[in-house]
Write an enzyme that holds these catalytic residues in place. Structure first.
Site, short mmCIF file in Angstrom:
data_model
loop_
_atom_site.label_atom_id
_atom_site.label_comp_id
_atom_site.label_asym_id
_atom_site.label_seq_id
_atom_site.Cartn_x
_atom_site.Cartn_y
_atom_site.Cartn_z
N HIS A 1 -9.95 2.25 0.84
CA HIS A 1 -8.51 2.00 0.71
C HIS A 1 -8.22 1.42 -0.67
CE1 HIS A 1 -4.46 1.23 1.43
NE2 HIS A 1 -4.51 0.47 2.52
N PHE B 1 1.88 -3.54 3.88
CA PHE B 1 2.25 -4.86 4.39
C PHE B 1 3.71 -5.15 4.04
CE2 PHE B 1 -2.31 -6.81 4.15
CZ PHE B 1 -2.66 -6.09 5.29
N CYS C 1 0.80 -1.22 0.00
CA CYS C 1 0.00 0.00 0.00
C CYS C 1 0.83 1.27 0.00
CB CYS C 1 -0.97 -0.01 1.18
SG CYS C 1 -2.09 -1.42 1.13
N LYS D 1 -9.37 8.49 2.99
CA LYS D 1 -9.93 7.15 2.83
C LYS D 1 -11.34 7.05 3.42
CE LYS D 1 -5.63 4.47 2.54
NZ LYS D 1 -4.61 5.54 2.66
N HIS E 1 -1.98 8.15 5.94
CA HIS E 1 -2.39 6.87 5.36
C HIS E 1 -3.76 6.48 5.90
CE1 HIS E 1 -1.64 3.19 3.21
NE2 HIS E 1 -1.75 2.44 4.30
N GLU F 1 0.30 5.02 13.41
CA GLU F 1 0.63 6.13 12.52
C GLU F 1 0.52 7.46 13.26
OE1 GLU F 1 -0.38 8.03 8.12
OE2 GLU F 1 -1.79 6.59 9.00
#
Length: 411
Positions: free
Chosen positions: A340, A399, A166, A335, A306, A317
């Site tokens: 996402h 990831f 991502c 988002k 993010h 985060e």
């Protein structure tokens, strides 16, 4: 090109956006600023454990690309081609006239043509091997999106796909900036694309515990930084940005949306799917990007985070953002509107960050009533906020422990 290339600003001179918020810059910005969520029931997921997603509205590949082109492409390539055409047109450049050997393309993608693979897998087992399409492999391979954009836009310079989950779209923009500042290219089409909303993929994400299960209210399911967040909403989308050295953009009389002045990347080296508990990797990427841009933390007025809407990501985060910036910058996650978009997220959100710089507006984080009390950053909720800004940051995590941060400055 004359003078020293190292350290030159990289200008965003064109944008193409094909996302759940709409097609084109205008549609996207209007919906993002209004904070109108795109999540809805998905007919292709009927009967699945999670049956909603964020799709690109009204996308007709045959109409936009021509049937002869569209039929041989997986959807993740189709939406990228449309975004690339939008971006080139928006920039005022002409792919028929440019020196294609001095133009590059770098796009982020992580999952490739999952829908194609699933369809052909069913064909193999329920029909016959000879009925499997000979296009299965070229339709499914992740690199083909860069190849097809190069073919479509007559690009003969370097082309590749970044695959940092991502963070892929942000990685692509960072790579493009390096190509420009090192003199490898004069123009780069950079961004990301993903369209992996398929039953098997979403089942895998659901089994991991990554998806929201708010089946009673899909539109409100993506709620980054909220106290009651329960996972992300899977989405598709593409963004392609035209990047040029600032001097070159100025020479042709173009006003950039913004400039990319810093990039930082790091690896958590911690866990396959969970971020570092204190956000150490993201904090390193942020500090690297700030140093690259020559910007102090207190100069950053806005962060497009993010912000996936998962319990782990948002908390860690926010910790990293607070450690680097304190509570000063206005933080948002778009988002809440788009869901996402996986590998495309970093590029889409960099585009939104550039638009925030141009218009002095931070979009709201949709669907958030109560911010998680453990989150200490200034999350913009409810309505868009007018913020005077010269410097903004966009963050991406993936990831595998991938982290990326981009510093953008007003044009």
């Amino acid at each position: 090109m004359s003078g020293t290339l190292a350290g030159r600003s990289v200008a965003i001179t064109g944008m193409g956006l094909v996302t759940p918020a709409g097609s084109g810059v205008g549609e996207n910005w209007e919906r993002i600023v209004a904070g109108v969520p795109a999540a809805a029931r998905d007919p292709e997921l009927r009967g699945e454990e999670v049956d909603f997603s964020c799709r690109v509205p009204g996308f007709d590949a045959d109409a936009m690309l021509g049937r002869r082109t569209a039929w041989k492409l997986d959807r993740f390539v189709q939406i990228a081609l449309v975004a690339a055409r939008q971006a080139v047109a928006d920039s005022g450049l002409d792919s028929d006239a440019w020196d294609g050997a001095r133009v590059g393309v770098v796009l982020g993608n992580s999952l490739g043509g999952t829908a194609t693979f699933e369809k052909q897998h069913r064909t193999y087992y329920t029909e016959a091997p000879e009925d499997v399409s000979p296009l299965m492999i070229p339709m499914g391979m992740v690199n083909m999106v860069a190849g097809y954009v190069a073919m479509d836009q007559r690009i003969h310079g370097p082309s590749l796909v970044t695959a940092t989950a991502c963070a892929s779209g942000a990685s692509a923009l960072g790579t493009a900036r390096q190509w420009l500042t090192s003199g490898v290219c004069d123009v780069v089409l950079a961004g990301g694309t993903e369209s992996a909303i398929s039953p098997a993929t979403l089942t895998g994400l659901s089994q991991m515990g990554a998806l929201s299960h708010r089946m009673d209210d899909p539109a409100a399911a993506s709620r980054p930084f909220a106290a009651d967040r329960d996972g992300f909403v899977a989405a598709e989308g593409a963004a392609v940005l035209i990047l040029e050295r600032d001097d070159d953009a100025r020479a042709r009389g173009t006003r950039p949306y913004a400039r990319i002045t810093g990039y930082g990347a790091s690896s958590d080296a911690y866990h396959a799917t969970a971020p570092h508990p204190q956000g150490d990797g993201l904090a390193r990427a942020l500090r690297t990007a700030l140093a690259d841009a020559g910007v102090a933390p207190d100069e950053v007025a806005h962060v497009n985070a993010h912000g996936t809407s998962t319990p782990l990501n948002d908390r860690t985060e926010a910790q990293a953002l607070y450690r680097v910036f304190g509570s000063r910058p206005a933080v948002t996650s778009t988002k809440g509107v788009t869901g996402h978009t996986l590998a495309a997220a970093g590029a889409i959100e960099a585009a939104y960050t550039a638009l925030s710089l141009r218009y002095g507006v931070v979009p709201p984080t949709a669907n958030v009533r109560d911010v998680d009390p453990q989150i200490e950053v200034d999350v913009v909720t409810g309505a868009a906020r007018t913020v005077p800004m010269e410097v903004a940051v966009s963050t991406s995590l993936g990831f595998g422990g991938h982290n990326a941060a981009l510093v953008l400055t007003a044009a």
